[in-house]
Design an enzyme around this catalytic site. Structure first.
Site, PDB file in Angstrom:
ATOM      1  N   ASP A 135       0.824  -1.212   0.000  1.00  0.00           N
ATOM      2  CA  ASP A 135       0.000   0.000   0.000  1.00  0.00           C
ATOM      3  C   ASP A 135       0.854   1.256   0.000  1.00  0.00           C
ATOM      4  O   ASP A 135       2.046   1.229   0.339  1.00  0.00           O
ATOM      5  CB  ASP A 135      -0.928   0.013   1.208  1.00  0.00           C
ATOM      6  CG  ASP A 135      -0.163  -0.001   2.531  1.00  0.00           C
ATOM      7  OD1 ASP A 135       0.730  -0.857   2.685  1.00  0.00           O
ATOM      8  OD2 ASP A 135      -0.421   0.862   3.395  1.00  0.00           O
ATOM      9  N   GLU A 143       0.224  -0.985   5.731  1.00  0.00           N
ATOM     10  CA  GLU A 143       1.282  -0.518   6.617  1.00  0.00           C
ATOM     11  C   GLU A 143       1.098   0.952   6.938  1.00  0.00           C
ATOM     12  O   GLU A 143       1.369   1.398   8.048  1.00  0.00           O
ATOM     13  CB  GLU A 143       2.655  -0.744   5.968  1.00  0.00           C
ATOM     14  CG  GLU A 143       3.839  -0.591   6.930  1.00  0.00           C
ATOM     15  CD  GLU A 143       4.370   0.839   7.059  1.00  0.00           C
ATOM     16  OE1 GLU A 143       5.170   1.085   7.969  1.00  0.00           O
ATOM     17  OE2 GLU A 143       3.980   1.707   6.264  1.00  0.00           O
ATOM     18  N   GLU A 144       0.607   1.702   5.974  1.00  0.00           N
ATOM     19  CA  GLU A 144       0.429   3.141   6.172  1.00  0.00           C
ATOM     20  C   GLU A 144      -0.803   3.441   7.028  1.00  0.00           C
ATOM     21  O   GLU A 144      -1.098   4.586   7.319  1.00  0.00           O
ATOM     22  CB  GLU A 144       0.327   3.862   4.821  1.00  0.00           C
ATOM     23  CG  GLU A 144       1.528   3.646   3.892  1.00  0.00           C
ATOM     24  CD  GLU A 144       2.811   4.294   4.388  1.00  0.00           C
ATOM     25  OE1 GLU A 144       2.798   4.906   5.480  1.00  0.00           O
ATOM     26  OE2 GLU A 144       3.831   4.167   3.691  1.00  0.00           O
ATOM     27  N   ASP A 195      13.014  -5.762   6.397  1.00  0.00           N
ATOM     28  CA  ASP A 195      11.882  -4.966   5.920  1.00  0.00           C
ATOM     29  C   ASP A 195      12.421  -3.605   5.506  1.00  0.00           C
ATOM     30  O   ASP A 195      13.596  -3.299   5.686  1.00  0.00           O
ATOM     31  CB  ASP A 195      10.841  -4.848   7.046  1.00  0.00           C
ATOM     32  CG  ASP A 195       9.484  -4.304   6.577  1.00  0.00           C
ATOM     33  OD1 ASP A 195       9.254  -4.168   5.358  1.00  0.00           O
ATOM     34  OD2 ASP A 195       8.643  -4.020   7.455  1.00  0.00           O
ATOM     35  N   HIS A 222       5.896  10.283   1.285  1.00  0.00           N
ATOM     36  CA  HIS A 222       4.630  10.743   1.900  1.00  0.00           C
ATOM     37  C   HIS A 222       4.182  12.125   1.431  1.00  0.00           C
ATOM     38  O   HIS A 222       3.219  12.665   1.977  1.00  0.00           O
ATOM     39  CB  HIS A 222       4.682  10.749   3.445  1.00  0.00           C
ATOM     40  CG  HIS A 222       4.629   9.374   4.036  1.00  0.00           C
ATOM     41  ND1 HIS A 222       4.026   9.105   5.243  1.00  0.00           N
ATOM     42  CD2 HIS A 222       5.094   8.194   3.586  1.00  0.00           C
ATOM     43  CE1 HIS A 222       4.136   7.817   5.508  1.00  0.00           C
ATOM     44  NE2 HIS A 222       4.790   7.253   4.518  1.00  0.00           N
TER      45      HIS A 222
END
Ligand SMILES: *[C@@H]1O[C@H](CO)[C@@H](O)[C@H](O)[C@H]1NC(C)=O
Ligand SMILES: *[C@@H]1O[C@H](CO)[C@@H](O)[C@H](O)[C@H]1NC(C)=O
Ligand SMILES: *[C@@H]1O[C@H](CO)[C@@H](O)[C@H](O)[C@H]1NC(C)=O
Ligand SMILES: *[C@@H]1O[C@H](CO)[C@@H](O)[C@H](O)[C@H]1NC(C)=O
Ligand SMILES: *[C@@H]1O[C@H](CO)[C@@H](O)[C@H](O)[C@H]1NC(C)=O
Length: 553
Positions: free
Chosen positions: A154, A219-220, A248, A523
């Site tokens: 995502d 995850e977000e 990760d 972001h």
């Protein structure tokens, strides 16, 4: 053919940093007087260089091909661009994976199947909670613990597409940078890992050690639906402490200081807790108000939270940041603060943290200190009516020397006298009678599930698995750059999907193997990744899989 890597220094140059001195009268300042003496003392065996781990003689092509061969470059542009074009955003507002909101993940999975045909024919592919992806490549030696590579599918939603230089889901490539939401957080990781494995399979590779890829899809948005369920699935199948290591996204990447390179995996994460403050109070006409309205009281609480009993930074002997700092003081002495070495020898752990924050900027402070940010406030409905329901939420990121209970206890201490002064009944974290409270009641509670600071993964040179990661990283980036590479752990101020995976191994590395400057605007508008940096990351994953494939510790 690509040009040699150009690495961007994270620190001020020697000349600048020497002119910077730290503030405050701390015992470190006293120590500075004798620093010449201490600096001359032998620095002994601190921060030894790990032995390099050369690629195994497995007949597979060199990882340098990925960065040197233009055909790999154009294929990666194509792969990454196509995946960036799928608008697979996530949100906290939609819990149901079957809702239309998540439909783009169907397209994403289709795209992955087309781009990685060998993976989809060789792996056991499982979809967990609809869109969580688990790929398993069974190894021939079941005595070896599996290796686990993570990423998330995502991306964060975009605000106004018109703010972007190129449309956010166009996957535009300008010859160097691949633009678009997710290009660097973290579809580059997703595609990098898949591409490394696809390439191995194409060469007839048959794993000795089982390899698992696990890709969440929210995850977000805290990660419950994806990583939360995938971790559970893997723990049910393999049990606790069943993986050799987990890698990760995250960490602080590949940084250059002078003539040295620092690879900085995240080996810990701060905790997190959100405190929700909620007030119910008598309303009425605003022409005859009390001295303090509900909004005034909530404001008073936040005012005091921001001024009283503030969190102190601490960089004690157990803090992972020390490793990198010690290595800098030893191997990059000309480029870092001249007082760093003696300061590291001092037992004034708070003074050291303050001095670093003063010298390197507030950003580093929060590696050592619990942060507090009042992020949400609500109250009032009309200009002539007193507010009756007012609430605010304060976000804390908990330093590794503290825990969430420290944060809660502090809030109770600061807020109790304020509640008393306003004759409010008060309940905190489930204690006190929240329900019976009609009006004039103040309640504080956890807003969402709290997270303690993560266990710290081993980083001792004597730890075989860390030493192997360090050796592979050193080998790979030294070959690429001709500079000495130091591998040092650090903590992250934010959280990754690994928060759900603690039970699976002690060796969790949040590590996007990307040079500083190779990814921009995560972001926000104009997110992009340098394709050569992406290729280096891919090549690194390829080396890491090979280096652990037959390895027995
Ligand atoms: C992989 O190995 C496990 C046992 O470790 C076995 O249960 C499973 O069926 C195997 N999967 C495949 C696809 O071979
Ligand atoms: C906070 O207040 C707003 C406005 O009154 C309300 O909509 C919201 O539900 C409240 N939040 C919580 C968590 O109670
Ligand atoms: C609180 O209550 C006490 C007595 O019950 C009263 O004397 C005082 O004025 C009240 N304070 C406020 C802020 O309402
Ligand atoms: C590293 O050194 C080798 C041998 O001296 C040289 O061939 C290569 O071009 C250098 N690479 C970089 C990135 O400087
Ligand atoms: C880890 O194991 C503990 C103890 O069995 C369990 O309570 C916890 O839920 C597990 N954590 C996660 C994130 O699955």
């Amino acid at each position: 053919m690509r040009v040699p890597v150009i690495l961007i220094p994270i620190l001020a140059t020697g000349a600048v940093s020497r002119s910077v001195s730290f503030v405050g009268q701390t015992p470190i300042a006293d120590k500075q007087q004798s620093s010449t003496l201490i600096l001359d003392a032998p620095r002994g065996d601190v921060c030894p260089l790990p032995p390099k781990v050369p690629p195994p003689k497995d007949g597979l092509h060199s990882s340098l091909d990925f960065v040197l061969d233009p055909s790999y470059r154009s294929r990666q542009v194509e792969r990454l661009s196509r995946v960036v074009q799928v608008p697979s955003t996530s949100t906290e507002l939609e819990d149901d994976p079957w809702s239309d909101y998540y439909a783009p993940f169907l397209d994403l999975h289709d795209e992955l199947e087309k781009l990685f045909p060998l993976i989809h024919s060789y792996a056991k592919v499982e979809k967990v909670n609809r869109f969580g992806l688990a790929y398993t490549f069974n190894g021939t030696n079941s005595a070896l613990k599996p290796a686990l590579f993570m990423a998330h599918q995502d991306v964060v939603p975009i605000d106004d597409p018109d703010d972007w230089t190129y449309p956010p889901f166009s996957g535009y490539f300008d010859g160097q940078w691949l633009w678009g939401r997710g290009s660097s957080d973290c579809k580059n990781t997703l595609i990098g890992v898949l591409s490394a494995v696809e390439d191995l399979l194409k060469q007839g590779w048959n794993p000795t050690r089982t390899l698992v890829l696990s890709f969440g899809y929210d995850e977000e948005s805290k990660g419950w639906k994806g990583a939360g369920r995938l971790a559970e699935h893997l723990e049910n199948r393999y049990g606790k402490n069943s993986f050799e290591f987990i890698i990760d996204e995250g960490g602080m990447g590949i940084q250059t200081i002078g003539d040295k390179i620092y690879a900085v995996p995240g080996v810990g994460e701060k905790g997190s807790v959100d405190i929700h403050i909620s007030l119910s109070i008598d309303g009425g006409h605003s022409s005859i108000p009390p001295a303090h309205t509900g909004i005034g009281i909530i404001s008073e609480i936040i005012y005091h939270l921001e001024r009283e009993d503030l969190f102190t930074p601490k960089l004690d002997l157990s803090h992972p940041s020390r490793q990198g700092l010690t290595c800098q003081a030893k191997h990059s002495a000309d480029y870092v603060e001249p007082w760093l070495w003696p300061a590291l020898e001092s037992s004034d752990y708070t003074g050291l943290a303050e001095a670093l924050a003063a010298s390197r900027g507030e950003r580093v402070r929060f590696l050592y200190q619990t942060s507090q940010a009042a992020d949400l406030i609500n109250g009032g409905v009309k200009i002539n009516a007193l507010p009756e329901k007012i609430n605010a939420t304060v976000n804390y990121r908990v330093a590794i020397h503290e825990n969430t209970d420290v944060v809660r206890a502090r809030a109770i201490n600061i807020i109790t006298p304020i509640a008393k002064a306003h004759n409010l009944t008060f309940s905190a974290f489930g204690s006190g009678n929240k329900r019976s409270a009609n009006n004039n009641h103040l309640d504080i509670s956890d807003f969402s599930l709290a997270l303690e600071p993560a266990p710290i993964s081993p980083t001792s040179p004597s730890d075989a698995i860390w030493a192997r990661l360090s050796g592979v990283t050193r080998q790979f980036f030294e070959t690429l750059t001709n500079k000495t590479v130091l591998v040092v752990g650090d903590v992250m101020t934010g959280n990754t999907d690994t928060r759900f995976y603690w039970n699976l191994t002690r060796n969790i590395w949040r590590f996007s193997p990307m040079r500083t400057g190779g990814s921009e605007n995560i972001h926000t508008v104009d997110e992009r990744v340098d394709i050569d940096v992406h290729l280096e990351g891919l090549a690194f994953y390829y080396e890491l899989i090979r280096a652990f494939d037959k390895y027995e510790d």
